[in-house]
Scaffold this motif. Sequence first.
Motif, PDB file in Angstrom:
ATOM      1  N   ILE A 150      -1.747  -9.674 -13.489  1.00  0.00           N
ATOM      2  CA  ILE A 150      -1.627 -10.157 -12.110  1.00  0.00           C
ATOM      3  C   ILE A 150      -0.369  -9.621 -11.441  1.00  0.00           C
ATOM      4  O   ILE A 150      -0.411  -9.133 -10.295  1.00  0.00           O
ATOM      5  N   LEU A 151       0.761  -9.682 -12.109  1.00  0.00           N
ATOM      6  CA  LEU A 151       2.005  -9.228 -11.490  1.00  0.00           C
ATOM      7  C   LEU A 151       1.978  -7.746 -11.175  1.00  0.00           C
ATOM      8  O   LEU A 151       2.402  -7.323 -10.091  1.00  0.00           O
ATOM      9  N   THR A 152       1.466  -6.947 -12.115  1.00  0.00           N
ATOM     10  CA  THR A 152       1.471  -5.499 -11.894  1.00  0.00           C
ATOM     11  C   THR A 152       0.496  -5.116 -10.792  1.00  0.00           C
ATOM     12  O   THR A 152       0.827  -4.319  -9.906  1.00  0.00           O
ATOM     13  N   GLY A 153      -0.724  -5.657 -10.853  1.00  0.00           N
ATOM     14  CA  GLY A 153      -1.698  -5.347  -9.808  1.00  0.00           C
ATOM     15  C   GLY A 153      -1.255  -5.854  -8.450  1.00  0.00           C
ATOM     16  O   GLY A 153      -1.422  -5.161  -7.429  1.00  0.00           O
ATOM     17  N   ALA A 154      -0.674  -7.073  -8.420  1.00  0.00           N
ATOM     18  CA  ALA A 154      -0.223  -7.627  -7.140  1.00  0.00           C
ATOM     19  C   ALA A 154       0.921  -6.816  -6.547  1.00  0.00           C
ATOM     20  O   ALA A 154       1.030  -6.693  -5.320  1.00  0.00           O
ATOM     21  N   ALA A 155       1.772  -6.258  -7.415  1.00  0.00           N
ATOM     22  CA  ALA A 155       2.876  -5.432  -6.905  1.00  0.00           C
ATOM     23  C   ALA A 155       2.349  -4.212  -6.160  1.00  0.00           C
ATOM     24  O   ALA A 155       2.885  -3.839  -5.107  1.00  0.00           O
ATOM     25  N   LEU A 156       1.296  -3.605  -6.699  1.00  0.00           N
ATOM     26  CA  LEU A 156       0.716  -2.435  -6.033  1.00  0.00           C
ATOM     27  C   LEU A 156      -0.028  -2.836  -4.764  1.00  0.00           C
ATOM     28  O   LEU A 156       0.123  -2.186  -3.713  1.00  0.00           O
ATOM     29  N   ILE A 157      -0.822  -3.901  -4.839  1.00  0.00           N
ATOM     30  CA  ILE A 157      -1.568  -4.354  -3.664  1.00  0.00           C
ATOM     31  C   ILE A 157      -0.623  -4.764  -2.543  1.00  0.00           C
ATOM     32  O   ILE A 157      -0.865  -4.462  -1.359  1.00  0.00           O
ATOM     33  N   ARG A 158       0.467  -5.439  -2.881  1.00  0.00           N
ATOM     34  CA  ARG A 158       1.418  -5.896  -1.873  1.00  0.00           C
ATOM     35  C   ARG A 158       2.013  -4.715  -1.110  1.00  0.00           C
ATOM     36  O   ARG A 158       2.153  -4.759   0.116  1.00  0.00           O
ATOM     37  N   GLU A 159       2.357  -3.664  -1.816  1.00  0.00           N
ATOM     38  CA  GLU A 159       2.931  -2.491  -1.139  1.00  0.00           C
ATOM     39  C   GLU A 159       1.880  -1.784  -0.281  1.00  0.00           C
ATOM     40  O   GLU A 159       2.205  -1.262   0.793  1.00  0.00           O
ATOM     41  N   ARG A 160       0.635  -1.787  -0.737  1.00  0.00           N
ATOM     42  CA  ARG A 160      -0.410  -1.165   0.075  1.00  0.00           C
ATOM     43  C   ARG A 160      -0.672  -1.978   1.337  1.00  0.00           C
ATOM     44  O   ARG A 160      -0.881  -1.415   2.420  1.00  0.00           O
ATOM     45  N   GLU A 161      -0.655  -3.315   1.228  1.00  0.00           N
ATOM     46  CA  GLU A 161      -0.902  -4.160   2.399  1.00  0.00           C
ATOM     47  C   GLU A 161       0.264  -4.120   3.385  1.00  0.00           C
ATOM     48  O   GLU A 161       0.064  -4.160   4.601  1.00  0.00           O
ATOM     49  N   GLN A 162       1.491  -4.054   2.867  1.00  0.00           N
ATOM     50  CA  GLN A 162       2.664  -4.040   3.743  1.00  0.00           C
ATOM     51  C   GLN A 162       3.020  -2.653   4.249  1.00  0.00           C
ATOM     52  O   GLN A 162       3.897  -2.515   5.104  1.00  0.00           O
ATOM     53  N   GLY A 163       2.384  -1.637   3.725  1.00  0.00           N
ATOM     54  CA  GLY A 163       2.633  -0.277   4.189  1.00  0.00           C
ATOM     55  C   GLY A 163       3.870   0.370   3.617  1.00  0.00           C
ATOM     56  O   GLY A 163       4.296   1.441   4.092  1.00  0.00           O
ATOM     57  N   THR A 164       4.465  -0.233   2.593  1.00  0.00           N
ATOM     58  CA  THR A 164       5.675   0.345   2.013  1.00  0.00           C
ATOM     59  C   THR A 164       5.372   1.474   1.030  1.00  0.00           C
ATOM     60  O   THR A 164       6.291   2.135   0.553  1.00  0.00           O
ATOM     61  N   VAL A 165       4.100   1.698   0.723  1.00  0.00           N
ATOM     62  CA  VAL A 165       3.759   2.821  -0.152  1.00  0.00           C
ATOM     63  C   VAL A 165       4.158   4.138   0.508  1.00  0.00           C
ATOM     64  O   VAL A 165       4.567   5.095  -0.163  1.00  0.00           O
ATOM     65  N   GLU A 166       4.052   4.182   1.845  1.00  0.00           N
ATOM     66  CA  GLU A 166       4.416   5.419   2.549  1.00  0.00           C
ATOM     67  C   GLU A 166       5.884   5.773   2.349  1.00  0.00           C
ATOM     68  O   GLU A 166       6.259   6.947   2.343  1.00  0.00           O
ATOM     69  N   HIS A 167       6.734   4.766   2.167  1.00  0.00           N
ATOM     70  CA  HIS A 167       8.151   5.038   1.898  1.00  0.00           C
ATOM     71  C   HIS A 167       8.310   5.759   0.562  1.00  0.00           C
ATOM     72  O   HIS A 167       9.176   6.626   0.411  1.00  0.00           O
ATOM     73  N   LEU A 168       7.461   5.381  -0.404  1.00  0.00           N
ATOM     74  CA  LEU A 168       7.543   6.036  -1.702  1.00  0.00           C
ATOM     75  C   LEU A 168       7.057   7.477  -1.637  1.00  0.00           C
ATOM     76  O   LEU A 168       7.519   8.328  -2.401  1.00  0.00           O
ATOM     77  N   LEU A 169       6.118   7.753  -0.732  1.00  0.00           N
ATOM     78  CA  LEU A 169       5.548   9.091  -0.668  1.00  0.00           C
ATOM     79  C   LEU A 169       6.563  10.136  -0.208  1.00  0.00           C
ATOM     80  O   LEU A 169       6.441  11.320  -0.546  1.00  0.00           O
ATOM     81  N   VAL A 170       7.574   9.700   0.566  1.00  0.00           N
ATOM     82  CA  VAL A 170       8.560  10.659   1.062  1.00  0.00           C
ATOM     83  C   VAL A 170       9.741  10.806   0.114  1.00  0.00           C
ATOM     84  O   VAL A 170      10.645  11.600   0.382  1.00  0.00           O
ATOM     85  N   MET A 171       9.749  10.036  -0.952  1.00  0.00           N
ATOM     86  CA  MET A 171      10.843  10.130  -1.908  1.00  0.00           C
ATOM     87  C   MET A 171      10.544  11.206  -2.943  1.00  0.00           C
ATOM     88  O   MET A 171       9.386  11.531  -3.197  1.00  0.00           O
TER      89      MET A 171
END
Length: 363
Positions: A181-202
């Motif tokens: 739950i924690l690992t999957g929720a961590a990924l889903i949370r970033e996808r819902e909040q749009g913070t995954v895009e921040h990781l893409l530019v790193m």
Amino acid sequence: MKELRSIRADPIMMVLVVYAFSVAVYTVANGATTEARDMTIGIVDEDHSTLSRQLLDVMKPPLFRKAVEISVDQVDPMMDAGQLVFVLEIPPRFERDLLTGHPTSMQLNVDATAMTQAGNGSGYIENIVTAEITKFLLSREIKAAMPVDFVTRVLFNPNLDSSWFTSVMQVINNITMLTVILTGAALIREREQGTVEHLLVMPLVPAEIMLAKIIANSLVILCAASLSLLFVVQWWLQIPITGSIPLFLFGAAIYAITVATLGILLGTITSTMGQFGLLVIPILMITQLLSGSTTPMESMPVWLRYGMQITSPTPHFVAFAQGVLYRGADLQILWPELVAIVVIGSVYLLFSLRRFRQVIFGG
């Protein structure tokens, strides 16, 4: 460090982790027991002899509540009302028939709607009555016909206390559930909040991002599990741990990384937290029910047992944990279980990494 700060910033998830490894372990260990305790029993004494009074006296706590003497007319009404689970009927001339060698019998009525107590309690009552009758006959210098002297030695849990088993198994189940739950929720949370895009530019590769989530969440669960074993299981519940806790945590670390990759995989399949929850519930339920922590693996159909051992790391971790914590086994005995977890985890990791690249990075 970023993933650990994300976990700390989610108070609801932290409360869930604390609750699961403290109150939940305690309530499961003490709330649902499989052994027979405080059973209600009535005795219909139609003999009124010394032996029948002895049988009435030996039915006492903690196995039984104080036995009550009732009449034949009260048997059905009291059992129908759920006031008694067992009724032992002692026939007339019972003691006289035993002393003179005439065949005789007793009747035990059982309310089998209380399934666990009915099964275990019937065996207890039979053993208690047999032992008391044998002792009574020997005191009268009458040799009882006992061709076999059956001696039972119970290892690892001398009093057959179910809390010794359920508490540790609950810790193992919580490691599985919360890591996914924690690992999957961590990924889903970033996808819902749009913070995954921040990781893409790193300047990070997909494997580094995925492993950061896996390691951070696994570390939190391992810390919670170790504290639960020390303070909840050993100190609060007073349950002894036979084996090495560091060895258990070593195996738990390998297992946590394995199931964390499963959480990443489920997080890439779903796009919202609601979808993730609906998907993870049946998977965790099946995984835990068929892991050997609830029922023995040997009781399953052969095809299902081998299927679970090939596709899921949970049966191997349950066998490893039981060997370490219950029997005090060492790595020389349990290394095949760790190898199986590593092999299955490698397959999970490769497949999860491929899905992570496709969904998050688009290739």
